[in-house]
Design a protein around this motif. Structure first.
Motif, PDB file in Angstrom:
ATOM      1  N   ASN A  43      35.957  45.480  34.879  1.00  0.00           N
ATOM      2  CA  ASN A  43      35.550  43.885  34.629  1.00  0.00           C
ATOM      3  C   ASN A  43      36.865  44.017  33.897  1.00  0.00           C
ATOM      4  O   ASN A  43      37.787  43.243  33.769  1.00  0.00           O
ATOM      5  CB  ASN A  43      34.295  43.496  33.958  1.00  0.00           C
ATOM      6  CG  ASN A  43      33.177  43.373  35.401  1.00  0.00           C
ATOM      7  OD1 ASN A  43      33.242  42.130  35.158  1.00  0.00           O
ATOM      8  ND2 ASN A  43      32.349  43.960  35.640  1.00  0.00           N
ATOM      9  N   LYS A 102      39.227  45.242  33.709  1.00  0.00           N
ATOM     10  CA  LYS A 102      40.891  45.568  34.444  1.00  0.00           C
ATOM     11  C   LYS A 102      40.975  44.067  35.232  1.00  0.00           C
ATOM     12  O   LYS A 102      41.884  43.015  35.289  1.00  0.00           O
ATOM     13  CB  LYS A 102      40.927  46.788  36.112  1.00  0.00           C
ATOM     14  CG  LYS A 102      42.248  46.652  36.361  1.00  0.00           C
ATOM     15  CD  LYS A 102      41.672  47.733  37.972  1.00  0.00           C
ATOM     16  CE  LYS A 102      43.362  48.301  38.084  1.00  0.00           C
ATOM     17  NZ  LYS A 102      43.175  49.232  38.684  1.00  0.00           N
ATOM     18  N   PHE A 103      39.556  43.466  36.111  1.00  0.00           N
ATOM     19  CA  PHE A 103      40.393  42.104  36.999  1.00  0.00           C
ATOM     20  C   PHE A 103      40.655  40.913  35.431  1.00  0.00           C
ATOM     21  O   PHE A 103      41.500  40.388  35.578  1.00  0.00           O
ATOM     22  CB  PHE A 103      38.888  41.681  37.109  1.00  0.00           C
ATOM     23  CG  PHE A 103      38.618  40.157  37.452  1.00  0.00           C
ATOM     24  CD1 PHE A 103      38.998  39.837  39.009  1.00  0.00           C
ATOM     25  CD2 PHE A 103      38.355  39.102  36.487  1.00  0.00           C
ATOM     26  CE1 PHE A 103      39.241  39.013  39.392  1.00  0.00           C
ATOM     27  CE2 PHE A 103      38.460  37.736  36.703  1.00  0.00           C
ATOM     28  CZ  PHE A 103      38.302  37.775  38.543  1.00  0.00           C
ATOM     29  N   HIS A 104      40.092  41.265  34.310  1.00  0.00           N
ATOM     30  CA  HIS A 104      40.704  40.486  33.115  1.00  0.00           C
ATOM     31  C   HIS A 104      41.724  40.772  32.825  1.00  0.00           C
ATOM     32  O   HIS A 104      42.609  39.779  32.203  1.00  0.00           O
ATOM     33  CB  HIS A 104      39.134  39.839  31.862  1.00  0.00           C
ATOM     34  CG  HIS A 104      38.084  39.343  32.807  1.00  0.00           C
ATOM     35  ND1 HIS A 104      37.911  38.332  32.355  1.00  0.00           N
ATOM     36  CD2 HIS A 104      36.824  39.952  32.727  1.00  0.00           C
ATOM     37  CE1 HIS A 104      37.141  37.055  32.708  1.00  0.00           C
ATOM     38  NE2 HIS A 104      36.259  38.524  33.356  1.00  0.00           N
ATOM     39  N   ILE A 119      44.285  42.147  34.601  1.00  0.00           N
ATOM     40  CA  ILE A 119      45.311  41.468  35.205  1.00  0.00           C
ATOM     41  C   ILE A 119      45.552  39.599  35.449  1.00  0.00           C
ATOM     42  O   ILE A 119      46.719  39.148  35.228  1.00  0.00           O
ATOM     43  CB  ILE A 119      44.786  41.878  36.612  1.00  0.00           C
ATOM     44  CG1 ILE A 119      44.727  43.089  37.024  1.00  0.00           C
ATOM     45  CG2 ILE A 119      45.478  41.244  37.780  1.00  0.00           C
ATOM     46  CD1 ILE A 119      43.874  43.800  38.469  1.00  0.00           C
ATOM     47  N   MET A 120      44.606  39.287  35.064  1.00  0.00           N
ATOM     48  CA  MET A 120      44.553  37.982  35.106  1.00  0.00           C
ATOM     49  C   MET A 120      45.275  37.311  33.423  1.00  0.00           C
ATOM     50  O   MET A 120      45.412  36.156  33.696  1.00  0.00           O
ATOM     51  CB  MET A 120      43.048  37.693  34.586  1.00  0.00           C
ATOM     52  CG  MET A 120      42.744  35.950  35.511  1.00  0.00           C
ATOM     53  SD  MET A 120      41.383  35.121  35.116  1.00  0.00           S
ATOM     54  CE  MET A 120      40.049  35.796  33.530  1.00  0.00           C
ATOM     55  N   LYS A 121      44.954  38.324  32.801  1.00  0.00           N
ATOM     56  CA  LYS A 121      45.723  37.994  31.168  1.00  0.00           C
ATOM     57  C   LYS A 121      47.246  37.945  31.708  1.00  0.00           C
ATOM     58  O   LYS A 121      48.346  37.892  30.502  1.00  0.00           O
ATOM     59  CB  LYS A 121      45.020  38.262  30.434  1.00  0.00           C
ATOM     60  CG  LYS A 121      43.606  37.262  29.986  1.00  0.00           C
ATOM     61  CD  LYS A 121      43.128  37.415  28.760  1.00  0.00           C
ATOM     62  CE  LYS A 121      41.735  36.935  29.008  1.00  0.00           C
ATOM     63  NZ  LYS A 121      40.743  37.323  27.853  1.00  0.00           N
ATOM     64  N   GLY A 122      48.228  39.148  32.247  1.00  0.00           N
ATOM     65  CA  GLY A 122      49.362  39.405  32.828  1.00  0.00           C
ATOM     66  C   GLY A 122      49.673  40.420  31.754  1.00  0.00           C
ATOM     67  O   GLY A 122      50.164  40.488  31.164  1.00  0.00           O
ATOM     68  N   VAL A 137      36.105  41.739  26.611  1.00  0.00           N
ATOM     69  CA  VAL A 137      36.993  40.979  27.386  1.00  0.00           C
ATOM     70  C   VAL A 137      37.862  40.532  26.464  1.00  0.00           C
ATOM     71  O   VAL A 137      38.538  40.182  26.858  1.00  0.00           O
ATOM     72  CB  VAL A 137      36.141  40.014  28.857  1.00  0.00           C
ATOM     73  CG1 VAL A 137      36.896  39.092  29.419  1.00  0.00           C
ATOM     74  CG2 VAL A 137      35.693  41.091  29.678  1.00  0.00           C
TER      75      VAL A 137
END
Lengths: 264, 333
Positions: free
Chosen positions: B124, B126-128, B130-133, B172
């Protein structure tokens, strides 16, 4: 947008739903191949065409494609992923486009088994038949059997498969605004399935009718799902243009509906 | 001159004809923890949603790190759709676009955590990430350790307790080292140790990184131990904003003395009792903070100096009492 797409692809990789759907399409593609192979040999009664169609790509994608939209777009409202993307400074248009791209990627993934069995069927040189009910990849499989492949025909085969994929994606792109507006996976799946049954009637219309002519500007008309190796390049171009235009229209409609919407 | 990381001006949000927020103006300074206090439906979450950009204001402006957004939803639309936006640096962007870009500096957890049930805590994050760069992958374990979820391994988030989900949501929201943290009921579902840990974490973040935190909670005693400033909201309106010191002064245990001769009373307190540790209220009553255990002596001295006392009683409010008094008494709660 690049970060959003990467993140969603990561989520796709971890998705149990995608694995299950891929398992179903793999199983269905094999059943479709086996039935289309055994029916002309008389080992399966031709009256089983209807059951064979149930396992065909068009039928599976009509149901499972919408399920993907429900899971990956509507579902992201439930788990607040879309909220977080917007709160992290991504524009709503960026969110829509990235979700659409990842949705199309998921469609490509679940269609891979059908692409593989179609290519296997075509290069095997055997006869495959599913009567007149075949659409899209199943149609290609039954129409283009016994073709001896030259390098140029392999090139055309690739172009036709890509065109069919674009047509599929465009047909399913209507799920994007529905998912963003209603945020309800069940509504997306049921709505799209009913919609496909309705638009399937267009295929039976005469090409002189106005509805047929109007539908030719969309991925649902123009017999764009009935491409074969004999299809002229002009029709392929028309299919791609109609599909891309339709996708852009769906993104635009989604944006108009979502740009001021409360993200709940 | 004070600097503000977040300022709202006349923020109003209408749902049909109901005002969820009405003319809300607040200003948040860096490095402070703001407790947003209000009943259910008071407008706390609506205010947070507007700041986070997941809802549009009907009117009013939001200013983040000095960049002011458009006034209301229509103006925001026009700003986004206008072709005038050509720059890439924040300073070159129009207000609404700049506001959108500044939201990258905010971390938030509004209503409930943004987590995917079928992924582990680490996935979870990691997902966020990546999304936030955010390129730095080590931050995932670092944050999990910070919120006490480092040992959850392959356990899926859907199998977490409510408290664990809250902690993951906080982790997160901390991705990308935000300068403003917006937390809506972050201690919901946490056990007492979890509550203490989250409180310590927030205090540490505020102290070490000068993060501004806007936190809403129904747990007023907990907020009392965490926040440095308070914003009391009721029926969509800001009723009061005050610092911890002001709150303590208002809630401090005291002797409330009422008389028809307040000037004489003040004189007696200063001359006969030798104290200036009192305040005169607008209604001329006096709050005396000394001699709290000597009520009889006070009474006797006042009597001996000819003061007719009409009221002499102990007072001292809890945050709850104060909140109730601000929103207009128990009839309004």
């Amino acid at each position: 947008m690049y970060n959003l797409i990467r993140a969603d692809l990561f989520k796709l990789r971890k998705s149990l739903a995608l694995r299950i759907i891929l398992g179903i399409t793999t199983f269905s593609a094999i059943i479709m191949l086996v039935m289309a192979y055994l029916i002309p040999q008389g080992k399966i009664d031709p009256s089983m065409f209807g059951i064979g169609f149930m396992f065909s790509d068009i039928n599976m994608v009509s149901i499972l494609g919408a399920v993907l939209a429900g899971v990956f777009i509507s579902g992201d409202f439930d788990n607040k992923m879309i909220h977080d993307a917007i709160a992290s400074g991504h524009s709503r248009l960026t969110v829509i486009i990235s979700k659409t791209i990842v949705f199309f990627t998921a469609i490509l993934i679940i269609l891979l088994p059908y692409i593989i069995v179609t290519v296997i069927a075509l290069i095997s040189g055997n006869d495959y038949d599913m009567g007149t009910i075949g659409v899209a990849l199943l149609h290609m499989m039954t129409e283009d059997t016994s073709v001896l492949f030259s390098a140029s025909e392999i090139g055309k085969l690739v172009i036709i498969i890509i065109t069919l994929l674009v047509v599929y994606m465009a047909q399913l792109s209507i799920c994007v605004p529905v998912s963003f507006v209603f945020k309800n996976p069940i509504l997306v799946v049921a709505g799209y399935y009913v919609f496909t049954i309705l638009v399937a009637q267009i295929a039976g219309l005469s090409s002189d009718t106005i509805i047929y002519k109007v539908a030719a500007f969309t991925p649902y008309g123009g017999h764009y799902a009935f491409l074969t190796l004999d299809t002229e390049i002009g029709r392929l171009i028309k299919a791609v243009c109609a599909s891309l235009g339709f996708i852009i229209l769906m993104i635009f409609i989604t944006y108009r509906a979502f740009r001021r919407a409360e993200v709940k | 001159m004070k600097s503000y990381v977040l300022r709202t001006e006349g923020l109003t949000k209408k749902y049909k004809k109901v005002d969820a927020l009405s003319n809300v103006s607040i200003a948040l300074e860096p490095g402070k923890i703001y407790g947003l206090i209000g009943q259910n439906g008071a407008g706390k979450t609506t205010l947070m949603r507007l700041i986070a950009g997941i809802s549009y204001a009907t009117s009013g402006t939001i200013e983040l790190f000095g960049h002011v957004g458009a006034d209301g939803a229509d103006a925001a639309d026009a700003a986004i759709e206008s072709g005038a936006i050509t720059g890439t640096k924040i300073d070159d962007l129009s207000g609404e676009k700049a506001l959108m870009a500044e939201r990258k500096r905010i971390g938030c957890m509004i209503e409930y955590p943004s987590i995917h049930g079928n992924m582990t805590a680490k996935d979870n994050l990691k997902f966020h990430r990546i999304m936030k760069g955010i390129p730095n992958a080590e931050i995932e374990m670092e944050l999990l350790e910070r919120v006490g979820l480092a040992d959850t391994g392959r356990k899926k988030a859907k199998d977490f307790s409510l408290g664990m989900k809250q902690r993951l949501g906080i982790a997160v929201s901390l991705l990308g080292s935000p300068e403003i943290l917006i937390l809506d009921e972050p201690i919901n579902g946490l056990d007492p140790i979890g509550v203490v840990e989250v409180r310590k974490l927030l205090l540490r973040l505020c102290e070490e990184r000068q993060i501004t935190i806007l936190i809403s909670s129904h747990n007023l005693p907990e907020l009392y131990q965490t926040a440095t400033d308070y914003i009391i909201i009721h029926k969509g309106e800001i009723k009061k904003t005050l610092t911890l010191k002001e709150l303590e002064d208002n809630c401090k245990r005291h002797l409330l003395i009422s008389t028809d001769e307040p000037e004489k009373l003040v004189g007696v307190l200063e001359m006969a009792l030798g104290t200036s540790n009192f305040i005169v209220l607008p209604n001329k009553s006096v709050k005396l903070f000394d001699f709290l255990d000597e009520k009889e002596r006070i009474s006797r001295v006042l009597f001996e100096n000819g003061i007719m006392v009409t009221n002499l009683l102990y007072e001292g409010e809890s945050l709850e009492d104060y909140f109730v008094s601000i929103v207009g008494g128990e009839g309004h709660v």
